[in-house]
Design an enzyme around this catalytic site. Structure first.
Site, PDB file in Angstrom:
ATOM      1  N   GLU A 149       0.878  -1.332   0.174  1.00 29.07           N
ATOM      2  CA  GLU A 149       0.150  -0.024  -0.225  1.00 29.07           C
ATOM      3  C   GLU A 149       0.926   1.339  -0.188  1.00 29.07           C
ATOM      4  O   GLU A 149       2.122   1.472   0.881  1.00 29.07           O
ATOM      5  CB  GLU A 149      -1.207  -0.550   1.366  1.00 29.07           C
ATOM      6  CG  GLU A 149      -1.918   0.720   1.196  1.00 29.07           C
ATOM      7  CD  GLU A 149      -2.605   1.063   0.148  1.00 29.07           C
ATOM      8  OE1 GLU A 149      -2.874   0.461  -0.423  1.00 29.07           O
ATOM      9  OE2 GLU A 149      -3.008   1.880  -0.388  1.00 29.07           O
ATOM     10  N   CYS A 168       6.373   4.620   8.452  1.00 31.17           N
ATOM     11  CA  CYS A 168       6.927   3.825   7.927  1.00 31.17           C
ATOM     12  C   CYS A 168       8.548   3.910   7.448  1.00 31.17           C
ATOM     13  O   CYS A 168       9.020   2.639   7.326  1.00 31.17           O
ATOM     14  CB  CYS A 168       5.855   3.888   6.335  1.00 31.17           C
ATOM     15  SG  CYS A 168       4.406   3.127   6.865  1.00 31.17           S
ATOM     16  N   LYS A 199       8.233  -1.813  -2.875  1.00 35.01           N
ATOM     17  CA  LYS A 199       7.769  -0.657  -1.654  1.00 35.01           C
ATOM     18  C   LYS A 199       8.659  -0.284  -0.668  1.00 35.01           C
ATOM     19  O   LYS A 199       9.177   1.022  -0.077  1.00 35.01           O
ATOM     20  CB  LYS A 199       6.500  -1.736  -0.852  1.00 35.01           C
ATOM     21  CG  LYS A 199       5.903  -1.476   0.594  1.00 35.01           C
ATOM     22  CD  LYS A 199       4.561   0.194   0.240  1.00 35.01           C
ATOM     23  CE  LYS A 199       5.163   1.077   1.234  1.00 35.01           C
ATOM     24  NZ  LYS A 199       4.105   2.343   1.444  1.00 35.01           N
TER      25      LYS A 199
HETATM   26  P1  NAD Z   1      -1.378  -0.391  12.692  1.00 34.63           P
HETATM   27  O1  NAD Z   1      -1.115  -0.803  14.083  1.00 34.63           O
HETATM   28  O2  NAD Z   1      -2.550   0.512  12.605  1.00 34.63           O
HETATM   29  O3  NAD Z   1      -3.128  -2.080  12.554  1.00 34.63           O
HETATM   30  C1  NAD Z   1      -2.679  -2.249  12.255  1.00 34.63           C
HETATM   31  C2  NAD Z   1      -4.099  -3.968  12.763  1.00 34.63           C
HETATM   32  O4  NAD Z   1      -3.357  -5.331  12.889  1.00 34.63           O
HETATM   33  C3  NAD Z   1      -3.975  -3.657  14.528  1.00 34.63           C
HETATM   34  O5  NAD Z   1      -5.498  -3.264  14.969  1.00 34.63           O
HETATM   35  C4  NAD Z   1      -4.157  -5.212  15.449  1.00 34.63           C
HETATM   36  O6  NAD Z   1      -4.029  -5.491  16.332  1.00 34.63           O
HETATM   37  C5  NAD Z   1      -4.193  -6.267  13.686  1.00 34.63           C
HETATM   38  N1  NAD Z   1      -3.570  -7.629  13.609  1.00 34.63           N
HETATM   39  C6  NAD Z   1      -2.204  -7.489  14.833  1.00 34.63           C
HETATM   40  N2  NAD Z   1      -2.448  -9.109  14.411  1.00 34.63           N
HETATM   41  C7  NAD Z   1      -3.555  -9.733  13.803  1.00 34.63           C
HETATM   42  C8  NAD Z   1      -4.135 -10.619  13.725  1.00 34.63           C
HETATM   43  N3  NAD Z   1      -3.192 -11.651  14.141  1.00 34.63           N
HETATM   44  N4  NAD Z   1      -5.408 -11.102  13.575  1.00 34.63           N
HETATM   45  C9  NAD Z   1      -6.304 -10.224  13.244  1.00 34.63           C
HETATM   46  N5  NAD Z   1      -5.721  -8.652  13.720  1.00 34.63           N
HETATM   47  C10 NAD Z   1      -4.669  -8.205  13.902  1.00 34.63           C
HETATM   48  O7  NAD Z   1      -0.777  -0.722  11.200  1.00 34.63           O
HETATM   49  P2  NAD Z   1      -1.573   0.393  10.241  1.00 34.63           P
HETATM   50  O8  NAD Z   1      -0.014   1.885   9.960  1.00 34.63           O
HETATM   51  O9  NAD Z   1      -2.147   0.110   9.295  1.00 34.63           O
HETATM   52  O10 NAD Z   1       0.300  -1.083   9.184  1.00 34.63           O
HETATM   53  C11 NAD Z   1      -0.112  -2.085   8.874  1.00 34.63           C
HETATM   54  C12 NAD Z   1       1.189  -2.379   7.202  1.00 34.63           C
HETATM   55  O11 NAD Z   1       1.028  -1.489   6.583  1.00 34.63           O
HETATM   56  C13 NAD Z   1       1.734  -2.499   8.639  1.00 34.63           C
HETATM   57  O12 NAD Z   1       3.315  -3.492   7.763  1.00 34.63           O
HETATM   58  C14 NAD Z   1       2.640  -0.920   7.672  1.00 34.63           C
HETATM   59  O13 NAD Z   1       3.558  -1.083   6.984  1.00 34.63           O
HETATM   60  C15 NAD Z   1       2.418  -0.928   6.691  1.00 34.63           C
HETATM   61  N6  NAD Z   1       1.812   0.842   5.510  1.00 34.63           N
HETATM   62  C16 NAD Z   1       1.594   0.933   6.828  1.00 34.63           C
HETATM   63  C17 NAD Z   1       1.101   2.907   6.360  1.00 34.63           C
HETATM   64  C18 NAD Z   1       0.712   3.865   6.824  1.00 34.63           C
HETATM   65  O14 NAD Z   1       1.341   4.830   6.902  1.00 34.63           O
HETATM   66  N7  NAD Z   1       0.098   3.491   8.064  1.00 34.63           N
HETATM   67  C19 NAD Z   1       0.940   2.675   4.894  1.00 34.63           C
HETATM   68  C20 NAD Z   1       1.233   1.776   3.431  1.00 34.63           C
HETATM   69  C21 NAD Z   1       1.706   0.207   4.109  1.00 34.63           C
HETATM   70  C1  UDX Z   2       5.024   6.800   3.983  1.00 25.25           C
HETATM   71  C2  UDX Z   2       4.530   7.533   2.079  1.00 25.25           C
HETATM   72  O1  UDX Z   2       4.710   8.863   1.168  1.00 25.25           O
HETATM   73  C3  UDX Z   2       3.780   6.500   1.413  1.00 25.25           C
HETATM   74  O2  UDX Z   2       3.140   6.408   0.588  1.00 25.25           O
HETATM   75  C4  UDX Z   2       4.118   5.498   2.140  1.00 25.25           C
HETATM   76  O3  UDX Z   2       2.639   4.064   2.039  1.00 25.25           O
HETATM   77  C5  UDX Z   2       3.755   5.279   3.997  1.00 25.25           C
HETATM   78  O4  UDX Z   2       5.286   6.282   4.215  1.00 25.25           O
HETATM   79  P1  UDX Z   2       3.859   8.424   4.986  1.00 25.25           P
HETATM   80  O5  UDX Z   2       4.330   8.178   6.480  1.00 25.25           O
HETATM   81  O6  UDX Z   2       2.256   8.739   6.195  1.00 25.25           O
HETATM   82  O7  UDX Z   2       3.503   7.624   4.093  1.00 25.25           O
HETATM   83  O8  UDX Z   2       3.426  10.292   5.166  1.00 25.25           O
HETATM   84  P2  UDX Z   2       4.167  11.446   4.354  1.00 25.25           P
HETATM   85  O9  UDX Z   2       3.743  12.022   3.884  1.00 25.25           O
HETATM   86  O10 UDX Z   2       5.146  10.404   3.710  1.00 25.25           O
HETATM   87  O11 UDX Z   2       5.207  11.709   5.777  1.00 25.25           O
HETATM   88  C6  UDX Z   2       6.572  11.253   6.092  1.00 25.25           C
HETATM   89  C7  UDX Z   2       7.258  12.052   6.966  1.00 25.25           C
HETATM   90  O12 UDX Z   2       8.698  12.696   5.719  1.00 25.25           O
HETATM   91  C8  UDX Z   2       6.319  13.099   7.681  1.00 25.25           C
HETATM   92  O13 UDX Z   2       6.944  13.445   8.973  1.00 25.25           O
HETATM   93  C9  UDX Z   2       6.934  14.387   7.363  1.00 25.25           C
HETATM   94  O14 UDX Z   2       5.841  15.889   7.657  1.00 25.25           O
HETATM   95  C10 UDX Z   2       7.636  14.826   6.353  1.00 25.25           C
HETATM   96  N1  UDX Z   2       8.230  14.961   4.860  1.00 25.25           N
HETATM   97  C11 UDX Z   2       7.859  14.861   4.448  1.00 25.25           C
HETATM   98  C12 UDX Z   2       8.580  16.497   5.561  1.00 25.25           C
HETATM   99  O15 UDX Z   2       9.419  16.496   6.530  1.00 25.25           O
HETATM  100  N2  UDX Z   2       8.965  16.967   4.042  1.00 25.25           N
HETATM  101  C13 UDX Z   2       8.402  16.413   2.930  1.00 25.25           C
HETATM  102  O16 UDX Z   2       8.590  17.357   1.948  1.00 25.25           O
HETATM  103  C14 UDX Z   2       7.650  15.648   2.405  1.00 25.25           C
END
Ligand code: NAD
Ligand code: UDX
Length: 471
Positions: free
Chosen positions: A160, A275, A219
């Protein structure tokens, strides 16, 4: 094969919005989001969703109870689904082999084992979580070793790319959707099935299909390259402060080169979020494991530069405040890692505040979306300042920027919330309320510094000096 029922394991920042948008765009598909965390599921089923994202509430309310469901009944969700997204957390390991670097895959493994144990029909299993390259191989081994006869599992990688704060916009109109599969007839069939789900709203030419390992690595690579741009501009911000160049001007001049582009060149107090750091360290660990130490060192520097940027900012604040902040009141505006989210994971504000407390300052914090208790949890987390009493003595959590500024010696912009801009906040009133000299530190380059200097503030901005551009 046509997908009629989807289950998403993990109702977090990714699973919730991603699958809510799938339900919103695909009325013919039943989408069930499952999680072990009862409180989180209850919140998804309530009026106050567990995460704040612009536009999310509208999407959830439009489809919840129709083709979008949230439940803790993980097994039923798995059994009913043709396709399962695994969207659980993959944090950096805290102990054991690879501690501080490698991804903790315990949640991925637990979810995979559960799928194997309870499935009564064949499934497409999709890695949505960010995972190290070749994790799909481990998932496949677990699934194959535990499944019952006549059940087949195909594994896809579909990382994602949404960013928090713009998740719904990113999901509705993605630059691309990436789907990796084993290059076998069955793998390609599964890949096509997932393409046709996205194709409900994403044009086919934006659906990139690759092999599994390219998808997993892409990713990590995308996040590493985005963070690398921020560390590059932050490194340049230090040179700007020492020379009189202006980092915004440098970023603009560089970004106008169409080969470079203007995005992700905003200097800041340092990147945060769940991330960037995690995924780069993951890449560093992978490189080390592959016996590529030069590659590991190259990427590690992106994280090191980020730490340096935070420390540098703290040092600038302390030296400006006559080399001591003991007993001084520091108002911190913004605690989330970026604007338009309540997420605080790896927020630069946490590091800064920890340093202020260790220097015996009094810290007043205001953030429009972060809950009081979340701030306390972050500041008392083991490894930061685990003594809640000490934190409570030093920290005041405020209901407005004005309250935080009252009697403060310095105001620090940590998050770029629109409400902190000088066009939205009454800085002349803030100036009246602060101790004099009233210091203002802009860690996000959102303020009109000359205008605020005109009001009487002593303003310091990342990547700029007061006399920038003069001889
Ligand atoms: P999160 O901690 O918000 O959510 C994960 C959820 O999974 C939790 O609610 C937890 O209770 C649940 N969970 C864990 N083990 C489980 C199981 N065995 N059965 C059912 N539920 C279970 O995490 P997130 O931010 O959504 O990130 C999830 C993944 O996506 C990570 O690998 C992260 O690196 C990736 N990712 C995150 C972002 C972001 O912006 N947060 C963007 C891109 C990718
Ligand atoms: C990032 C990636 O952008 C996204 O594609 C991936 O799926 C998850 O990780 P996120 O961490 O949610 O997303 O936010 P992002 O907008 O990337 O910002 C990350 C950090 O960098 C923040 O603290 C932001 O303030 C900082 N940032 C971003 C800067 O300091 N300067 C910039 O120009 C852009």
């Amino acid at each position: 094969m046509s997908i009629k029922s989807i289950c998403c394991i993990g109702a977090g920042y990714v699973g919730g919005p991603t699958c809510a948008v799938i339900a919103y765009k695909c009325h013919d598909i039943k989408v069930t989001i499952v999680d072990l965390n009862q409180a989180r599921i209850d919140a998804w089923n309530s009026d106050k969703l567990p995460i704040y994202e612009p536009g999310l509430e509208e999407v959830v309310m439009a489809r919840r109870g129709k083709n979008l469901f949230f439940t803790t009944d993980v097994d039923k969700g798995i059994q009913e689904a043709d396709l399962i997204f695994v969207s659980v957390n993959t944090p950096t390991k805290k102990s054991g082999l690879g501690a501080g670097m490698a991804a903790d895959l315990a949640y991925i493994e637990a979810a995979t084992r559960r799928i194997a144990q309870v499935s009564k029909s064949s499934k497409i299993v999709v890695e949505k979580s960010t995972v190290p390259c070749r994790t799909a191989q481990s998932m496949r081994t677990i699934l194959d070793a535990n499944c019952t006869e006549n059940i087949r599992f195909d594994i896809l990688s579909n990382p994602e790319f949404l960013a928090e704060g713009t998740a719904i916009k990113d999901l509705m109109n993605p630059d691309r959707v990436l789907i990796g599969a084993l290059q076998t007839p069955e793998g390609i069939k599964a890949q096509n099935a997932l393409v046709s789900v996205y194709n409900h709203w994403v044009p086919i030419d934006r659906c990139i299909t690759t092999n599994l390992w390219s998808s997993e690595l892409s990713k990590l690579a995308a996040n590493a390259m985005l963070a690398q741009r921020i560390s590059s501009i932050n490194a340049l911000s230090a040179i700007c402060e020492a020379t009189g160049a202006d980092v915004d001007e440098v970023a603009y001049a560089c970004g106008r080169d169409s080969r470079l582009g203007s995005k992700f060149l905003k200097a800041s107090v340092g990147f945060g979020g769940s991330c960037f750091q995690k995924d780069i360290l993951n890449l560093v660990y992978l490189s080390t494991q592959l016996n590529l130490p030069e590659v590991a060192a190259y990427w590690k520097q992106v994280v090191d530069m980020n730490e340096y940027q935070k420390k540098r900012f703290v040092q600038r604040i302390i030296s400006t405040l006559f080399n001591t902040i003991t007993n001084k009141k520091i108002a911190v505006l913004g605690f989330a890692f970026k604007k338009d989210t309540g997420d605080t994971r790896e927020s630069a504000a946490i590091t800064l505040i920890k340093d202020f407390i260790q220097e015996h300052a009094r810290v007043a914090i205001y953030d429009p979306k972060v809950e009081h208790e979340q701030i306390m949890m972050d500041l008392t987390e083991p490894g930061v300042l685990d003594n809640r009493k000490q934190v409570e003595q030093h920290v005041q959590i405020c209901g407005s920027a004005m309250e935080a500024a009252d009697g403060a010696d310095a105001l620090i912009i940590c998050t770029e919330w629109d409400e902190f801009k000088d066009t939205n906040l009454d800085y002349s009133q803030i100036y009246e309320k602060m101790h004099k000299p009233a210091f203002l530190f802009d860690g996000r380059l959102i303020l009109d510094a000359p205008k605020l200097r005109g009001m009487g503030f002593k303003v310091q901005v990342i990547g700029k000096t007061e006399l920038a551009g003069t001889a």
